[in-house]
Design an enzyme around this catalytic site. Structure first.
Site, PDB file in Angstrom:
ATOM      1  N   LYS A  40      29.541  34.947  32.228  1.00  0.00           N
ATOM      2  CA  LYS A  40      29.770  34.223  30.840  1.00  0.00           C
ATOM      3  C   LYS A  40      31.264  33.883  30.837  1.00  0.00           C
ATOM      4  O   LYS A  40      31.707  32.674  30.051  1.00  0.00           O
ATOM      5  CB  LYS A  40      29.798  33.905  29.885  1.00  0.00           C
ATOM      6  CG  LYS A  40      28.240  35.245  29.852  1.00  0.00           C
ATOM      7  CD  LYS A  40      27.905  35.179  28.355  1.00  0.00           C
ATOM      8  CE  LYS A  40      26.244  35.960  28.262  1.00  0.00           C
ATOM      9  NZ  LYS A  40      26.502  37.529  27.094  1.00  0.00           N
ATOM     10  N   GLU A  96      36.158  31.523  38.327  1.00  0.00           N
ATOM     11  CA  GLU A  96      35.983  33.047  37.632  1.00  0.00           C
ATOM     12  C   GLU A  96      37.245  33.321  36.582  1.00  0.00           C
ATOM     13  O   GLU A  96      38.071  32.459  36.641  1.00  0.00           O
ATOM     14  CB  GLU A  96      35.468  33.924  38.611  1.00  0.00           C
ATOM     15  CG  GLU A  96      35.782  35.311  38.062  1.00  0.00           C
ATOM     16  CD  GLU A  96      35.098  35.936  37.088  1.00  0.00           C
ATOM     17  OE1 GLU A  96      34.555  34.801  36.512  1.00  0.00           O
ATOM     18  OE2 GLU A  96      34.055  36.689  37.705  1.00  0.00           O
ATOM     19  N   ASP A  97      36.744  33.582  35.734  1.00  0.00           N
ATOM     20  CA  ASP A  97      37.611  34.363  34.816  1.00  0.00           C
ATOM     21  C   ASP A  97      38.746  34.923  34.633  1.00  0.00           C
ATOM     22  O   ASP A  97      40.378  34.385  34.894  1.00  0.00           O
ATOM     23  CB  ASP A  97      37.273  34.643  33.162  1.00  0.00           C
ATOM     24  CG  ASP A  97      36.112  35.626  33.377  1.00  0.00           C
ATOM     25  OD1 ASP A  97      35.887  35.910  34.468  1.00  0.00           O
ATOM     26  OD2 ASP A  97      35.999  35.750  31.872  1.00  0.00           O
ATOM     27  N   ASP A 100      39.506  41.858  38.471  1.00  0.00           N
ATOM     28  CA  ASP A 100      40.508  43.009  37.820  1.00  0.00           C
ATOM     29  C   ASP A 100      40.274  43.746  39.707  1.00  0.00           C
ATOM     30  O   ASP A 100      41.012  43.725  40.421  1.00  0.00           O
ATOM     31  CB  ASP A 100      39.460  43.363  37.033  1.00  0.00           C
ATOM     32  CG  ASP A 100      40.012  44.448  36.458  1.00  0.00           C
ATOM     33  OD1 ASP A 100      40.901  44.781  36.787  1.00  0.00           O
ATOM     34  OD2 ASP A 100      39.204  45.582  35.604  1.00  0.00           O
ATOM     35  N   LYS A 128      44.828  39.530  38.212  1.00  0.00           N
ATOM     36  CA  LYS A 128      44.891  40.943  38.120  1.00  0.00           C
ATOM     37  C   LYS A 128      45.395  41.874  39.311  1.00  0.00           C
ATOM     38  O   LYS A 128      44.789  43.210  39.253  1.00  0.00           O
ATOM     39  CB  LYS A 128      44.407  41.929  37.212  1.00  0.00           C
ATOM     40  CG  LYS A 128      44.384  41.731  35.412  1.00  0.00           C
ATOM     41  CD  LYS A 128      43.683  42.786  34.860  1.00  0.00           C
ATOM     42  CE  LYS A 128      43.606  42.485  33.242  1.00  0.00           C
ATOM     43  NZ  LYS A 128      42.307  43.756  32.729  1.00  0.00           N
ATOM     44  N   PHE A 149      43.938  44.579  28.642  1.00  0.00           N
ATOM     45  CA  PHE A 149      42.919  43.846  28.663  1.00  0.00           C
ATOM     46  C   PHE A 149      43.353  42.588  28.001  1.00  0.00           C
ATOM     47  O   PHE A 149      43.148  43.185  26.179  1.00  0.00           O
ATOM     48  CB  PHE A 149      41.833  44.500  28.440  1.00  0.00           C
ATOM     49  CG  PHE A 149      40.605  44.376  27.764  1.00  0.00           C
ATOM     50  CD1 PHE A 149      39.639  44.685  29.213  1.00  0.00           C
ATOM     51  CD2 PHE A 149      39.819  43.429  27.186  1.00  0.00           C
ATOM     52  CE1 PHE A 149      38.658  44.242  28.933  1.00  0.00           C
ATOM     53  CE2 PHE A 149      38.931  42.631  27.441  1.00  0.00           C
ATOM     54  CZ  PHE A 149      38.109  43.346  28.506  1.00  0.00           C
ATOM     55  N   ARG A 162      35.841  35.478  22.540  1.00  0.00           N
ATOM     56  CA  ARG A 162      35.741  34.145  23.185  1.00  0.00           C
ATOM     57  C   ARG A 162      36.237  32.724  22.711  1.00  0.00           C
ATOM     58  O   ARG A 162      36.149  32.077  23.649  1.00  0.00           O
ATOM     59  CB  ARG A 162      34.132  34.077  23.725  1.00  0.00           C
ATOM     60  CG  ARG A 162      33.969  35.255  24.756  1.00  0.00           C
ATOM     61  CD  ARG A 162      32.575  34.782  25.211  1.00  0.00           C
ATOM     62  NE  ARG A 162      31.113  35.789  26.169  1.00  0.00           N
ATOM     63  CZ  ARG A 162      31.424  36.523  27.017  1.00  0.00           C
ATOM     64  NH1 ARG A 162      32.635  36.363  27.840  1.00  0.00           N
ATOM     65  NH2 ARG A 162      31.231  36.892  26.967  1.00  0.00           N
TER      66      ARG A 162
HETATM   67  P1  IMP Z   1      36.247  43.246  38.538  1.00  0.00           P
HETATM   68  O1  IMP Z   1      35.196  43.028  39.352  1.00  0.00           O
HETATM   69  O2  IMP Z   1      36.702  45.056  38.311  1.00  0.00           O
HETATM   70  O3  IMP Z   1      37.427  42.172  39.272  1.00  0.00           O
HETATM   71  O4  IMP Z   1      35.746  42.528  36.829  1.00  0.00           O
HETATM   72  C1  IMP Z   1      35.925  41.180  36.590  1.00  0.00           C
HETATM   73  C2  IMP Z   1      35.355  41.394  35.185  1.00  0.00           C
HETATM   74  O5  IMP Z   1      35.093  42.205  34.555  1.00  0.00           O
HETATM   75  C3  IMP Z   1      35.330  39.802  35.608  1.00  0.00           C
HETATM   76  O6  IMP Z   1      34.859  38.815  35.291  1.00  0.00           O
HETATM   77  C4  IMP Z   1      35.384  39.724  33.995  1.00  0.00           C
HETATM   78  O7  IMP Z   1      33.859  39.603  33.386  1.00  0.00           O
HETATM   79  C5  IMP Z   1      35.838  41.658  33.623  1.00  0.00           C
HETATM   80  N1  IMP Z   1      37.037  41.799  33.241  1.00  0.00           N
HETATM   81  C6  IMP Z   1      38.209  42.405  34.044  1.00  0.00           C
HETATM   82  N2  IMP Z   1      38.877  42.349  32.979  1.00  0.00           N
HETATM   83  C7  IMP Z   1      39.411  41.852  32.090  1.00  0.00           C
HETATM   84  C8  IMP Z   1      40.100  42.023  30.318  1.00  0.00           C
HETATM   85  O8  IMP Z   1      41.315  42.159  30.741  1.00  0.00           O
HETATM   86  N3  IMP Z   1      39.590  41.193  29.888  1.00  0.00           N
HETATM   87  C9  IMP Z   1      38.269  40.463  29.776  1.00  0.00           C
HETATM   88  N4  IMP Z   1      37.377  40.758  30.754  1.00  0.00           N
HETATM   89  C10 IMP Z   1      37.701  40.935  31.835  1.00  0.00           C
HETATM   90 MG    MG Z   2      33.567  37.042  34.456  1.00  0.00          MG
END
Ligand code: IMP
Ligand code: MG
Length: 174
Positions: A40, A96-97, A100, A128, A149, A162
């Site tokens: 989302k 994508e937002d 990480d 990140k 975060f 959000r």
């Molecule tokens: P990844 O699989 O570790 O790259 O995680 C990515 C997902 O984790 C993102 O699409 C977000 O939904 C969530 N996420 C990771 N870091 C943050 C943050 O700092 N704030 C909010 N959501 C995050």
């Molecule tokens: Mg996400």
């Protein structure tokens, strides 16, 4: 009490998206393009980015979730909503937002890659980079986030925040 500290203003977000949209418009020229919003968190970014790209694209949505909430979480990613569009032979831009560890996007790229798109690229508002555990090529990155975060502009903590227009660092407090 949670404490929010503004990290990226709404003006900075708007200016960055304008530049990303222009680059994307120039890169894809008149080629048909499928833009994919990863629900989302990317929904607000997606809506603004589409208008900054400033040309027609086929829009579609997918949703993934990590199993549980464990910190390590490995590559346990579940597909909750799949695309409607047949992407074979098409240029696809995944929006994508935040990237990480990279596991979620790696999973999306691997899945969509099996469907023989003409090309597959990633646009992420936030990167990140230092926390990456698996390699992900982010062709279009909005801002690199060093630590903490972040919430707002679509990004949530437990479904909260959000709606905020800027991006803030969330300190859950004592
Ligand atoms: P990844 O699989 O570790 O790259 O995680 C990515 C997902 O984790 C993102 O699409 C977000 O939904 C969530 N996420 C990771 N870091 C943050 C943050 O700092 N704030 C909010 N959501 C995050
Ligand atoms: Mg996400």
């Amino acid at each position: 009490m949670s404490i929010l500290t503004e990290l990226i203003t709404r003006e900075q977000i708007a200016e960055r998206i304008r530049a990303l949209g222009e680059r994307i418009r120039n890169d894809y020229k008149d080629e048909p393009l499928v833009t994919v919003c990863v629900l989302k968190g990317a929904v607000i970014f997606f809506a603004d980015l589409l208008r900054a790209i400033g040309r027609s694209t086929t829009i579609d949505f997918m949703r993934i979730a990590s199993y549980g909430c464990n910190v390590t979480r490995e590559s346990n990613v579940r597909l909750l909503l799949d695309l409607e569009t047949d992407i074979a032979g098409k240029h696809v831009l995944i929006v994508e937002d935040i990237i990480d560890t990279g596991h979620s996007m790696r999973c999306v790229l691997d899945l969509l890659g099996t469907r023989n798109p003409a090309s597959l690229a990633v646009c992420a508002l936030l990167d990140k980079r230092e926390r990456r555990e698996v390699p992900v090529d982010v062709a279009y990155a909005g801002f690199v986030v060093e630590q903490g975060f972040v919430v707002g502009y679509g990004l949530d903590f437990a479904e909260g925040y959000r709606h905020l227009e800027a991006i803030h660092i969330l300190d859950p407090g004592a």
